[in-house]
Design a protein around this motif. Structure first.
Motif, mmCIF file in Angstrom:
data_model
loop_
_atom_site.group_PDB
_atom_site.id
_atom_site.type_symbol
_atom_site.label_atom_id
_atom_site.label_comp_id
_atom_site.label_asym_id
_atom_site.label_seq_id
_atom_site.Cartn_x
_atom_site.Cartn_y
_atom_site.Cartn_z
ATOM 1 N N ALA A 4 23.999 36.776 14.491
ATOM 2 C CA ALA A 4 24.538 37.538 13.262
ATOM 3 C C ALA A 4 25.732 38.385 13.873
ATOM 4 N N ILE A 5 26.693 38.591 13.119
ATOM 5 C CA ILE A 5 27.927 39.242 13.452
ATOM 6 C C ILE A 5 27.961 40.312 12.517
ATOM 7 N N ALA A 6 28.345 41.642 12.757
ATOM 8 C CA ALA A 6 28.439 42.900 12.025
ATOM 9 C C ALA A 6 30.065 42.739 11.553
ATOM 10 N N ILE A 7 29.990 42.924 10.406
ATOM 11 C CA ILE A 7 31.595 42.869 9.803
ATOM 12 C C ILE A 7 31.930 43.896 8.896
ATOM 13 N N THR A 8 33.408 43.826 8.802
ATOM 14 C CA THR A 8 33.695 44.897 7.719
ATOM 15 C C THR A 8 34.152 44.298 6.648
ATOM 16 N N PRO A 9 34.625 44.833 5.548
ATOM 17 C CA PRO A 9 34.941 44.360 4.148
ATOM 18 C C PRO A 9 35.882 43.298 4.401
ATOM 19 N N HIS A 10 36.793 43.169 5.475
ATOM 20 C CA HIS A 10 37.813 42.123 5.673
ATOM 21 C C HIS A 10 37.208 41.263 6.773
ATOM 22 N N HIS A 11 36.065 41.149 6.871
ATOM 23 C CA HIS A 11 35.571 39.803 7.900
ATOM 24 C C HIS A 11 35.966 39.941 9.066
ATOM 25 N N GLU A 12 36.211 41.255 9.640
ATOM 26 C CA GLU A 12 36.313 41.522 11.109
ATOM 27 C C GLU A 12 35.102 42.077 11.708
ATOM 28 N N VAL A 13 34.994 41.960 13.045
ATOM 29 C CA VAL A 13 33.626 42.767 13.724
ATOM 30 C C VAL A 13 33.838 44.114 13.300
ATOM 31 N N ALA A 14 32.839 44.587 12.817
ATOM 32 C CA ALA A 14 32.647 46.187 12.375
ATOM 33 C C ALA A 14 32.516 47.004 13.775
ATOM 34 N N GLY A 15 32.731 48.143 13.543
ATOM 35 C CA GLY A 15 32.862 49.310 14.487
ATOM 36 C C GLY A 15 31.524 49.720 14.916
ATOM 37 N N HIS A 16 30.634 49.595 13.978
ATOM 38 C CA HIS A 16 29.276 50.277 14.067
ATOM 39 C C HIS A 16 28.309 49.592 13.469
ATOM 40 N N PHE A 17 27.142 49.511 14.155
ATOM 41 C CA PHE A 17 25.973 48.463 13.239
ATOM 42 C C PHE A 17 25.515 49.250 12.087
ATOM 43 N N GLY A 18 25.107 50.467 11.888
ATOM 44 C CA GLY A 18 24.698 50.867 10.862
ATOM 45 C C GLY A 18 25.624 51.081 9.806
ATOM 46 N N LYS A 19 27.197 51.026 9.971
ATOM 47 C CA LYS A 19 28.036 51.386 8.846
ATOM 48 C C LYS A 19 28.702 49.997 8.679
ATOM 49 N N ALA A 20 28.435 49.072 9.073
ATOM 50 C CA ALA A 20 29.010 47.644 8.827
ATOM 51 C C ALA A 20 28.829 47.288 7.312
ATOM 52 N N ALA A 21 29.837 46.669 6.856
ATOM 53 C CA ALA A 21 29.590 46.055 5.580
ATOM 54 C C ALA A 21 28.874 45.146 5.204
ATOM 55 N N GLY A 22 28.431 44.398 6.356
ATOM 56 C CA GLY A 22 27.429 43.413 6.203
ATOM 57 C C GLY A 22 27.396 42.508 7.366
ATOM 58 N N PHE A 23 26.673 41.536 7.384
ATOM 59 C CA PHE A 23 26.410 40.567 8.479
ATOM 60 C C PHE A 23 26.498 39.080 8.157
ATOM 61 N N VAL A 24 27.382 38.338 8.693
ATOM 62 C CA VAL A 24 27.281 37.013 8.576
ATOM 63 C C VAL A 24 26.341 36.250 9.786
ATOM 64 N N VAL A 25 25.754 35.246 9.240
ATOM 65 C CA VAL A 25 24.627 34.556 10.224
ATOM 66 C C VAL A 25 24.856 33.231 10.241
ATOM 67 N N TYR A 26 25.054 32.723 11.593
ATOM 68 C CA TYR A 26 25.352 31.664 11.484
ATOM 69 C C TYR A 26 24.069 30.800 12.505
ATOM 70 N N ASP A 27 23.996 29.515 12.354
ATOM 71 C CA ASP A 27 23.143 28.738 13.008
ATOM 72 C C ASP A 27 23.774 28.360 14.305
ATOM 73 N N GLU A 28 22.923 27.659 15.272
ATOM 74 C CA GLU A 28 23.389 27.208 16.698
ATOM 75 C C GLU A 28 24.615 26.322 16.501
ATOM 76 N N GLN A 29 24.722 25.528 15.296
ATOM 77 C CA GLN A 29 26.118 24.656 15.261
ATOM 78 C C GLN A 29 27.212 25.563 14.864
ATOM 79 N N GLY A 30 27.134 26.633 14.423
ATOM 80 C CA GLY A 30 28.259 27.503 13.984
ATOM 81 C C GLY A 30 28.290 27.401 12.472
ATOM 82 N N GLN A 31 27.583 26.817 11.715
ATOM 83 C CA GLN A 31 27.459 26.845 10.151
ATOM 84 C C GLN A 31 26.870 28.204 9.572
ATOM 85 N N LEU A 32 27.627 28.650 8.493
ATOM 86 C CA LEU A 32 27.009 29.886 7.976
ATOM 87 C C LEU A 32 25.993 29.490 7.272
#
Length: 158
Positions: A4-32
């Motif tokens: 999982a990667i914490a992201i901003t609304p612009h799909h960049e890495v968020a600066g903080h866990f609790g304030k992230a807009a969301g999280f994208v979760v990928y499997d081991e093959q890199g599939q969303l």
């Protein structure tokens, strides 16, 4: 096992866990496989962070990549068995997935950002011990009236 990667609304890495807009979760093959929304990112306290942790666990996330995280949240994540890594803020998700950015492993809570509030001062009660509230007239405990500690009711001695 997912990442999982914490992201901003612009799909960049968020600066903080609790304030992230969301999280994208990928499997081991890199599939969303999922995109989680952090609906409590503007809330004060720890409740929404615990909910995020539960959502990540439901998606079988093992590795968490983020810009930064507080000491208490980091400790809770590490205790739950997550592998947590710090990556540069505002990095693109694709660069993170392709290994183009450095990953700093976070192995102890001290590597997280110190809390800006006094212990337990965030309003959620984290870090503070719960105190038992004194009995009041009309309170019940298990269906029975709790009169322990009362010596007078309306001027009448018991």
């Amino acid at each position: 096992m997912s990442i999982a990667i914490a992201i901003t609304p612009h799909h960049e890495v968020a600066g903080h866990f609790g304030k992230a807009a969301g999280f994208v979760v990928y499997d081991e093959q890199g599939q969303l496989i999922a995109e989680l929304v952090n609906s409590g990112r503007r809330e004060v306290g720890c409740k929404h962070k615990k909910q995020l942790q539960a959502q990540l666990a439901e998606h079988q996330v093992k590795t968490l990549l983020l810009g930064n995280v507080g000491q208490r949240s980091l400790a809770r994540l590490l205790r739950a068995g997550f592998d947590v890594f710090r990556v540069p803020n505002r990095s693109s998700v694709q660069d993170v997935l392709n290994g183009k950015v450095t990953r700093e492993p976070l192995l102890s809570a001290e590597q997280g950002r110190p809390c800006k509030r006094e212990k337990g001062g965030c309003g959620c009660g984290c870090g503070s011990k719960k105190t038992e509230k004194p009995a009041k007239i009309g309170m019940t405990a298990g269906g029975n009236s709790n009169l322990q500690g009362l010596t007078k009711i309306g001027g009448f001695k018991l």
